[in-house]
Design an enzyme around this catalytic site. Structure first.
Site, PDB file in Angstrom:
ATOM      1  N   ASP A 163      20.759   6.059  17.581  1.00 46.45           N
ATOM      2  CA  ASP A 163      19.352   6.437  17.685  1.00 46.45           C
ATOM      3  C   ASP A 163      18.861   6.441  19.120  1.00 46.45           C
ATOM      4  O   ASP A 163      19.436   5.797  19.995  1.00 46.45           O
ATOM      5  CB  ASP A 163      18.480   5.503  16.842  1.00 46.45           C
ATOM      6  CG  ASP A 163      18.584   4.040  17.276  1.00 46.45           C
ATOM      7  OD1 ASP A 163      19.704   3.607  17.605  1.00 46.45           O
ATOM      8  OD2 ASP A 163      17.554   3.337  17.269  1.00 46.45           O
ATOM      9  N   GLU A 210      19.246   0.842  16.520  1.00 44.66           N
ATOM     10  CA  GLU A 210      19.229  -0.255  17.483  1.00 44.66           C
ATOM     11  C   GLU A 210      17.847  -0.408  18.093  1.00 44.66           C
ATOM     12  O   GLU A 210      17.425  -1.516  18.441  1.00 44.66           O
ATOM     13  CB  GLU A 210      20.274   0.010  18.584  1.00 44.66           C
ATOM     14  CG  GLU A 210      20.458  -1.124  19.595  1.00 44.66           C
ATOM     15  CD  GLU A 210      19.556  -1.022  20.816  1.00 44.66           C
ATOM     16  OE1 GLU A 210      19.534  -1.972  21.614  1.00 44.66           O
ATOM     17  OE2 GLU A 210      18.848   0.003  20.961  1.00 44.66           O
TER      18      GLU A 210
END
Length: 411
Positions: free
Chosen positions: A82, A175
């Site tokens: 991400d 994350e």
């Protein structure tokens, strides 16, 4: 495929984390993360890796088996899928040569990446720099890491005569909102002995310590009343919360601290006169200091409750300092990394990370996991940039770690 081409291909997939869906427990929080996970799955299969898997959470894992009979520890490399939610636009990445004191990102909008604003840019004069058009993040956090790891795998699969031990890789979702992918990751079944994340920082930087991190949620329950008859009846929970904040140590906040200085971060305040909720982040590199901070908040809440009533606090740990897991016999991942940097003629600069990263969670789960540089700068900003030489250097360091691990433990 060249590493730059590979990186650019990843930036074309929008993997912006979705905080609302993440808060609702959805993983991956954005569909683009699964798209990227599936693309990586196909690339890993094309390399001939074993045990290639993508689960329903978009966690990607694979194994490069050893090509020697000598037993060596299994090293793992991690990156996250991400990108941060600060900017949600699609990435329009490009290569620019840094030949003056600035790089024009977007002439129409008048957006420039300048040495005046970012002095460290000056050290990359004459180099090719990966940048955006100034309307989005670059996504080097953390697609530079993915590209470096995949480039390493491409090297070893294309050169089967180069001896190496077993290597595992994993790409994790979300994350950027509380290390959620690492927290969902099954370290025990993964089967690695030690690992490295690649997440953050310019060439040469190395992280083997970060925060001990915790959360505090303080609930203030007051008593509502109409203001025309409020005397002696109204107990304003908003004012109670403000009194609590006023009693926090002056100067121990993010905006006043640096290096290894800890802090209390007043992160969110919401409510009305009847009920108010205050959320804080607590950070300290020293475990003793962290415990003292948490205990202080607990005492402060109790004292306010004794005075006013209706005050409750919930304290919780978020992650530990990775340094706690890299002591004694677990120090060898640091030693291997130091040798890899040296072999690549890169000066290692150990920095305390004023934040968290997946490796902190993985280390806490029993997998010692310091952090390597990706080469990028200005994460979470439209001014994020990645020198091409630094990207290549990150891949070279990862390759060296694999080789050093084989040589160190096969003798």
């Amino acid at each position: 495929m060249d590493i730059v081409e590979r990186f650019l291909s990843y930036t074309k997939i929008n993997t912006t984390t979705d905080r609302e869906k993440g808060a609702a427990g959805i993983m991956p929080s954005s569909s683009g993360q699964m798209v990227l996970a599936k693309q990586l799955e196909q690339e890993l299969l094309s390399f001939g890796l074993e045990d290639v898997q993508v689960n329903e959470k978009a966690i990607v894992t694979a194994t490069l088996p050893a090509n020697v009979d000598v037993h060596t520890p299994t090293v793992a490399f991690f990156a996250h899928l991400d990108t941060s939610a600060e900017q949600k636009a699609d990435t329009n990445a490009k290569i620019a040569t840094h030949s003056s004191d600035s790089i024009c990102l977007n002439e129409e909008l008048g957006i420039h990446l300048t040495e005046k604003a970012f002095p460290e840019l000056a050290q990359y004069r004459g180099q090719e720099i990966l940048v955006t058009d100034g309307t989005s993040l670059l996504g080097a956090d953390d697609k530079a890491a993915i590209a470096s790891i995949m480039d390493m795998l491409q090297y070893f699969t294309a050169n089967p005569d180069v001896p190496h031990g077993p290597v595992k890789v994993a790409f994790l979702p979300d994350e950027e909102q509380g290390l959620r992918g690492a927290k969902a990751f099954d370290v025990e079944s993964f089967g690695a002995d030690f690992g490295y994340t690649l997440d953050c920082c310019g060439i040469g930087e190395f992280v083997c310590e970060n925060w001990n991190a915790g959360n505090a949620v303080v609930t203030f329950t007051g008593q509502s009343a109409h203001p025309m008859s409020a005397k002696g009846k109204l107990k304003n929970s908003l004012l109670m919360a403000h009194k609590f904040i006023a009693m926090l140590p002056a100067g121990e906040a993010p905006e006043y601290t640096e290096n290894r200085e800890g802090y209390y971060w007043v992160k969110e305040l919401s409510g009305n006169s009847a009920k108010t909720i205050l959320k804080l982040d607590i950070r300290d590199f020293c475990l003793e200091g962290y415990n003292k901070r948490m205990a202080f908040l607990g005492r402060l809440a109790q004292q306010m409750n004794d005075l006013y009533g209706g005050v409750e606090i919930e304290l919780s740990d978020r992650y530990e300092n990775v340094a706690n897991s890299l002591q004694g016999s677990n120090r060898y991942p640091i030693d291997i990394a130091q040798q890899a940097y040296q072999d690549c003629d890169i000066e290692m600069r150990q920095i305390p990370m004023r934040g968290g990263y997946d490796g902190a969670v993985l280390s806490q789960k029993g997998l010692p996991c310091p952090n390597l540089f990706t080469g990028a700068h200005n994460f979470h900003s439209i001014y994020e940039y990645l020198p091409v030489n630094s990207l290549r250097a990150a891949s070279e360091v990862v390759q060296k770690i694999v080789l050093i691990t084989h040589n160190k433990f096969s003798q």
